[in-house]
Structure formats: structure tokens, C-alpha cells
Write a protein that holds these residues in place. Sequence first.
Motif, PDB file in Angstrom:
ATOM      1  N   LYS A  96       0.812  -1.213   0.000  1.00  0.00           N
ATOM      2  CA  LYS A  96       0.000   0.000   0.000  1.00  0.00           C
ATOM      3  C   LYS A  96       0.848   1.266   0.000  1.00  0.00           C
ATOM      4  CE  LYS A  96      -4.087  -1.998   2.195  1.00  0.00           C
ATOM      5  NZ  LYS A  96      -5.040  -1.898   3.340  1.00  0.00           N
ATOM      6  N   LEU A  97       1.935   1.262   0.773  1.00  0.00           N
ATOM      7  CA  LEU A  97       2.781   2.449   0.836  1.00  0.00           C
ATOM      8  C   LEU A  97       3.411   2.744  -0.522  1.00  0.00           C
ATOM      9  CD1 LEU A  97       4.053   4.698   2.505  1.00  0.00           C
ATOM     10  CD2 LEU A  97       5.910   3.106   3.109  1.00  0.00           C
ATOM     11  N   PHE A  98       3.888   1.690  -1.206  1.00  0.00           N
ATOM     12  CA  PHE A  98       4.488   1.862  -2.527  1.00  0.00           C
ATOM     13  C   PHE A  98       3.456   2.390  -3.518  1.00  0.00           C
ATOM     14  CE2 PHE A  98       5.292   0.059  -6.772  1.00  0.00           C
ATOM     15  CZ  PHE A  98       6.518   0.651  -7.048  1.00  0.00           C
ATOM     16  N   ARG A  99       2.262   1.796  -3.483  1.00  0.00           N
ATOM     17  CA  ARG A  99       1.219   2.212  -4.417  1.00  0.00           C
ATOM     18  C   ARG A  99       0.818   3.666  -4.176  1.00  0.00           C
ATOM     19  NH1 ARG A  99      -4.627  -0.810  -5.361  1.00  0.00           N
ATOM     20  NH2 ARG A  99      -5.472   0.724  -6.830  1.00  0.00           N
ATOM     21  N   ARG A 100       0.703   4.031  -2.894  1.00  0.00           N
ATOM     22  CA  ARG A 100       0.315   5.402  -2.568  1.00  0.00           C
ATOM     23  C   ARG A 100       1.389   6.392  -3.015  1.00  0.00           C
ATOM     24  NH1 ARG A 100      -1.295   5.932   3.468  1.00  0.00           N
ATOM     25  NH2 ARG A 100      -2.786   4.373   2.698  1.00  0.00           N
ATOM     26  N   SER A 101       2.657   6.045  -2.791  1.00  0.00           N
ATOM     27  CA  SER A 101       3.745   6.950  -3.182  1.00  0.00           C
ATOM     28  C   SER A 101       3.820   7.099  -4.699  1.00  0.00           C
ATOM     29  CB  SER A 101       5.077   6.441  -2.628  1.00  0.00           C
ATOM     30  OG  SER A 101       5.413   5.184  -3.190  1.00  0.00           O
ATOM     31  N   MET A 102       3.577   6.010  -5.435  1.00  0.00           N
ATOM     32  CA  MET A 102       3.596   6.087  -6.893  1.00  0.00           C
ATOM     33  C   MET A 102       2.423   6.907  -7.416  1.00  0.00           C
ATOM     34  SD  MET A 102       6.348   4.735  -7.835  1.00  0.00           S
ATOM     35  CE  MET A 102       6.025   4.891  -9.582  1.00  0.00           C
ATOM     36  N   THR A 103       1.277   6.811  -6.743  1.00  0.00           N
ATOM     37  CA  THR A 103       0.116   7.606  -7.154  1.00  0.00           C
ATOM     38  C   THR A 103       0.389   9.095  -6.975  1.00  0.00           C
ATOM     39  OG1 THR A 103      -1.403   5.811  -6.575  1.00  0.00           O
ATOM     40  CG2 THR A 103      -2.333   8.028  -6.755  1.00  0.00           C
ATOM     41  N   VAL A 104       0.945   9.454  -5.810  1.00  0.00           N
ATOM     42  CA  VAL A 104       1.285  10.857  -5.560  1.00  0.00           C
ATOM     43  C   VAL A 104       2.342  11.330  -6.557  1.00  0.00           C
ATOM     44  CG1 VAL A 104       2.317  12.454  -3.904  1.00  0.00           C
ATOM     45  CG2 VAL A 104       0.676  10.737  -3.118  1.00  0.00           C
ATOM     46  N   SER A 105       3.346  10.482  -6.802  1.00  0.00           N
ATOM     47  CA  SER A 105       4.405  10.833  -7.761  1.00  0.00           C
ATOM     48  C   SER A 105       3.834  11.037  -9.158  1.00  0.00           C
ATOM     49  CB  SER A 105       5.474   9.735  -7.797  1.00  0.00           C
ATOM     50  OG  SER A 105       6.102   9.598  -6.549  1.00  0.00           O
ATOM     51  N   ALA A 106       2.874  10.192  -9.539  1.00  0.00           N
ATOM     52  CA  ALA A 106       2.271  10.294 -10.870  1.00  0.00           C
ATOM     53  C   ALA A 106       1.601  11.648 -11.061  1.00  0.00           C
ATOM     54  CB  ALA A 106       1.259   9.173 -11.069  1.00  0.00           C
ATOM     55  N   TYR A 107       0.842  12.085 -10.059  1.00  0.00           N
ATOM     56  CA  TYR A 107       0.138  13.365 -10.176  1.00  0.00           C
ATOM     57  C   TYR A 107       1.115  14.543 -10.152  1.00  0.00           C
ATOM     58  CZ  TYR A 107      -4.062  10.608  -9.337  1.00  0.00           C
ATOM     59  OH  TYR A 107      -5.075   9.677  -9.436  1.00  0.00           O
ATOM     60  N   LEU A 108       2.156  14.445  -9.319  1.00  0.00           N
ATOM     61  CA  LEU A 108       3.140  15.525  -9.248  1.00  0.00           C
ATOM     62  C   LEU A 108       3.938  15.632 -10.551  1.00  0.00           C
ATOM     63  CD1 LEU A 108       4.519  15.143  -5.604  1.00  0.00           C
ATOM     64  CD2 LEU A 108       3.026  16.947  -6.485  1.00  0.00           C
ATOM     65  N   VAL A 109       4.380  14.480 -11.071  1.00  0.00           N
ATOM     66  CA  VAL A 109       5.142  14.472 -12.326  1.00  0.00           C
ATOM     67  C   VAL A 109       4.273  14.967 -13.476  1.00  0.00           C
ATOM     68  CG1 VAL A 109       6.221  12.969 -14.045  1.00  0.00           C
ATOM     69  CG2 VAL A 109       6.772  12.694 -11.628  1.00  0.00           C
ATOM     70  N   GLY A 110       3.011  14.540 -13.493  1.00  0.00           N
ATOM     71  CA  GLY A 110       2.101  14.998 -14.539  1.00  0.00           C
ATOM     72  C   GLY A 110       1.909  16.502 -14.510  1.00  0.00           C
ATOM     73  N   ALA A 111       1.698  17.053 -13.311  1.00  0.00           N
ATOM     74  CA  ALA A 111       1.497  18.499 -13.180  1.00  0.00           C
ATOM     75  C   ALA A 111       2.766  19.264 -13.551  1.00  0.00           C
ATOM     76  CB  ALA A 111       1.073  18.836 -11.751  1.00  0.00           C
ATOM     77  N   PHE A 112       3.919  18.763 -13.076  1.00  0.00           N
ATOM     78  CA  PHE A 112       5.187  19.442 -13.351  1.00  0.00           C
ATOM     79  C   PHE A 112       5.512  19.420 -14.845  1.00  0.00           C
ATOM     80  CE2 PHE A 112       9.929  19.410 -13.492  1.00  0.00           C
ATOM     81  CZ  PHE A 112      10.120  20.692 -12.995  1.00  0.00           C
ATOM     82  N   SER A 113       5.302  18.271 -15.495  1.00  0.00           N
ATOM     83  CA  SER A 113       5.594  18.172 -16.927  1.00  0.00           C
ATOM     84  C   SER A 113       4.649  19.051 -17.742  1.00  0.00           C
ATOM     85  CB  SER A 113       5.513  16.722 -17.397  1.00  0.00           C
ATOM     86  OG  SER A 113       4.224  16.187 -17.177  1.00  0.00           O
ATOM     87  N   PHE A 114       3.407  19.195 -17.284  1.00  0.00           N
ATOM     88  CA  PHE A 114       2.463  20.082 -17.976  1.00  0.00           C
ATOM     89  C   PHE A 114       2.944  21.530 -17.904  1.00  0.00           C
ATOM     90  CE2 PHE A 114      -1.398  22.783 -17.900  1.00  0.00           C
ATOM     91  CZ  PHE A 114      -1.856  22.514 -19.181  1.00  0.00           C
ATOM     92  N   ILE A 115       3.436  21.934 -16.735  1.00  0.00           N
ATOM     93  CA  ILE A 115       3.964  23.297 -16.569  1.00  0.00           C
ATOM     94  C   ILE A 115       5.185  23.506 -17.468  1.00  0.00           C
ATOM     95  CG2 ILE A 115       5.080  24.871 -14.939  1.00  0.00           C
ATOM     96  CD1 ILE A 115       3.288  23.612 -12.754  1.00  0.00           C
ATOM     97  N   LEU A 116       6.067  22.499 -17.534  1.00  0.00           N
ATOM     98  CA  LEU A 116       7.251  22.605 -18.389  1.00  0.00           C
ATOM     99  C   LEU A 116       6.869  22.711 -19.861  1.00  0.00           C
ATOM    100  CD1 LEU A 116       9.879  20.126 -16.872  1.00  0.00           C
ATOM    101  CD2 LEU A 116       9.817  22.612 -16.725  1.00  0.00           C
ATOM    102  N   MET A 117       5.863  21.952 -20.271  1.00  0.00           N
ATOM    103  CA  MET A 117       5.424  22.026 -21.664  1.00  0.00           C
ATOM    104  C   MET A 117       4.866  23.410 -21.979  1.00  0.00           C
ATOM    105  SD  MET A 117       6.196  19.143 -23.014  1.00  0.00           S
ATOM    106  CE  MET A 117       5.287  19.177 -24.546  1.00  0.00           C
ATOM    107  N   LEU A 118       4.070  23.955 -21.066  1.00  0.00           N
ATOM    108  CA  LEU A 118       3.530  25.297 -21.278  1.00  0.00           C
ATOM    109  C   LEU A 118       4.654  26.326 -21.369  1.00  0.00           C
ATOM    110  CD1 LEU A 118       0.365  25.520 -18.977  1.00  0.00           C
ATOM    111  CD2 LEU A 118       0.444  25.397 -21.472  1.00  0.00           C
ATOM    112  N   TYR A 119       5.655  26.187 -20.495  1.00  0.00           N
ATOM    113  CA  TYR A 119       6.791  27.113 -20.521  1.00  0.00           C
ATOM    114  C   TYR A 119       7.531  27.025 -21.856  1.00  0.00           C
ATOM    115  CZ  TYR A 119      11.289  29.240 -19.469  1.00  0.00           C
ATOM    116  OH  TYR A 119      12.408  30.024 -19.512  1.00  0.00           O
ATOM    117  N   SER A 120       7.745  25.800 -22.324  1.00  0.00           N
ATOM    118  CA  SER A 120       8.492  25.603 -23.568  1.00  0.00           C
ATOM    119  C   SER A 120       7.765  26.196 -24.766  1.00  0.00           C
ATOM    120  CB  SER A 120       8.728  24.104 -23.789  1.00  0.00           C
ATOM    121  OG  SER A 120       9.450  23.546 -22.712  1.00  0.00           O
ATOM    122  N   PHE A 121       6.435  26.138 -24.756  1.00  0.00           N
ATOM    123  CA  PHE A 121       5.646  26.642 -25.875  1.00  0.00           C
ATOM    124  C   PHE A 121       5.374  28.143 -25.789  1.00  0.00           C
ATOM    125  CE2 PHE A 121       4.294  22.168 -26.615  1.00  0.00           C
ATOM    126  CZ  PHE A 121       4.566  22.116 -27.969  1.00  0.00           C
TER     127      PHE A 121
END
Length: 390
Positions: A96-121
Motif C-alpha cells: 500500500k505504501l508503494f502504491r500510494r507513493s507512486m500515485t502521488v508521484s504520478a500526479y506531481l510528475v504529470g502536473a510538473f511536466s504540464f507546466i514545463l510544456m507550457l513554458y516551452s511553448f
Amino acid sequence: MIARILILLIALLTLPSWGIDRLVFRNKWPRWVRLLFALPHLLLLLALTFMAINESYTMTADAVKGFLLSATLCLVVPETLTALLLLIGRIGKKQKLFRRSMTVSAYLVGAFSFILMLYSFTLGYKRIQTKQFTFTHSSIPPQFKGYRIALISDLHLGTLRHHQDVVQQIVDSINVQQPDLIIFVGDLVNYHVQEIEPFRNILSQLKARDGVVSVMGNHDYLTYFRWNNTAERLAAVRQLQQEERNMGWKLLLNENLILHRGNDSIAVIGLENHGNRPNFPRRAKLQQARKNLSPNCFQLLLQHDPSYWEAQILPNTDIPLMLSGHTHAMQLQIGKWSPAAWFYPQWSGLYQQGNQALLVNPGVGEVLLPFRFGAWPEIDIITLDSPLAH
């Protein structure tokens, strides 16, 4: 262009979003939320399919394709990373701890990469940098010690047609360096000679003691547009070449230019584009371009495509320095890595082998998409140094 990559675009717009729907929304969120999540993907799929079926190469169509591809990348890159991390979390679902950490990481990485894409464009392609290089060679005459060359490539004016301020910033950044010579190593446009019109007065402001010297890039032969016949295309190419001359540039077409300082001189050799792939123009005539040059003269070679260095210059000549562009560093660089390395061994920066060197400029413009991250627009300043003057 859209037609050639349509299947890939369909896969990118469907598979990651389907994975997120299965892992996040299914059985947990109302149907209207799932439909709302799917709506932008569906609209982009319809628009891209329409553009692929009705492929057009007008400047308006070019702008529409650029917008659609930009929106697609802003959507699919964060979604792909998010879906992969969520899937990894599901593999270890008993922990459960691994799954929860990966879920949080997924949302953080997704949000961060979206911001980077917007910056690049929105801002990345405006982040113009100037880099300094010093080149020392025994054939550089004493009077050319300290001679400064400004190198740029790949303006692709069609992509910047609504951003005259960016091109003005490029010109101002070059002029403030007070170079002795400005060199442009090709790809002035994407598809059309008309792309030059909004920028003619701005580019005419480039100033250097020995002027601006240019060569042709693969896009400058206008082969990416569907012409009625070859004669029509060649007439447009001649018009593009005349546009460069009208701006005060010295366009070298398999020929050379001798520059003088006192009793010393160096030769600038300008080759037409010569690519490493069959679909790129192969028009370089090196022997013709070096005609009447003294073997003891310092020779500076201009060639749009850097692959020419390993293919022809290193095995067949002793030319000390070649300047190129073309790669754009794929407009993406993370640390010292770029996907351009998959296609070009020399993709950005200075490369040396023995007494010979190649400098690859990653460009100041962008092809089709106004996007850059890491591989920022770059102006290179090369200062020549002569050991004979010491």
C-alpha cells in the motif's frame, strides 16, 4: 506532414488517456466527468484527422498544424508520464505504501511536466542565449587574431511570423556583440519565400564590419511545399536567394569569399546544402567552392548539415573549421543529452578531431512548433586566435 504521423498521434491521444480512465476514473467518477476528460482528446483527433485528409501547405495551414501539435504535446506528455507511474503503482498493489507513493508521484510528475510544456511553448523559444568560443589554429594569420564571428542558423521565419519581437531580439543580441562577420548557415524559411516579408526590415539591421554571409539550408530549396511544377519551385528559390541579397547578405553558392586584414587574408567557403539522407538536397561542390584558394590560406567552411563533416571534410580535406546548423538539438535538451544524438553524432557545440573542428549551432528558430526546452535559441560568437601573433 500530419498524414505521415497520424497513426502515432492517434496512439498518443488514446492509449495514455484510456489508461488514466481505467486506473483513475472508472467505477469512481460519474460518466459526465469521464466524458469531459475525453472531450479534448476527441476534438484533437477530429481536427488532426481533418488536417491529414486535407493536407495543405499554406502559411495559415502551417499555423493551424503548429497549434494542434502544440496542444497535443501539452496533453499527451503529462498524461503518458502519469499513466506509466500509475501503472507501476498497480504492479505493486499489495504494498500500500508503494502504491500510494507512486500515485502521488504520478500526479506531481504529470502536473510538473504540464507546466514545463507550457513554458516551452510560451517562453522557451524566446530564451535567447549567447555562447562564446575561441578557436586557435596555426593557419590563422596574425592580423586575424581576435577576429569575432557571430554564427546563427535555422531562423524558420514562418514559425515566428507572429513574433517579430523575437527576431528583433535576435538581431539586437548579435549587433551588441559588435562582430567582425555574421554568418547564417541556412534554413531561413519553412515552406515559402513569403515568410520573409514581415522580417525583411528587421534582418536588414544586422551589422558587421565584413557584413553577413549566408548559405542555403534544406528548407530553403522549398521542397516541402506542393508546387504545380519544378519550374515554379525553382523560380521561388531564386526569389528567396534574391531576398537575401536585397537584405545586404552575401549568399555563397558553392563559392568562396576572401576577407582581408592588412596584408593577411582568410577564405570563407560557402557550400550548398548536402544532407546525409536521400530526401535532403545534395548540392555541395567542394572542389568548385575551393577554386583558386591557396593551400596555406586559413579556410572557414559553411555547410548547413553537420553530417558533411565526417562524410567529406575529415577524410578528404584539411579544412580547419566548419560551421553548421540543421539539428536544432531537436529543440529538446536535458543536461548534456538530446534526442538529436540518435540521428547526428555532432548535434550541438564544438567538436574536434586532430587539427580540425566543427561547430554546430542549435538554431535560433523553430521548425513548425514554437517549442524549446533546454536547447534554447543560441547565438555563437567565435573568436579566432593566431599562435603566430604571440
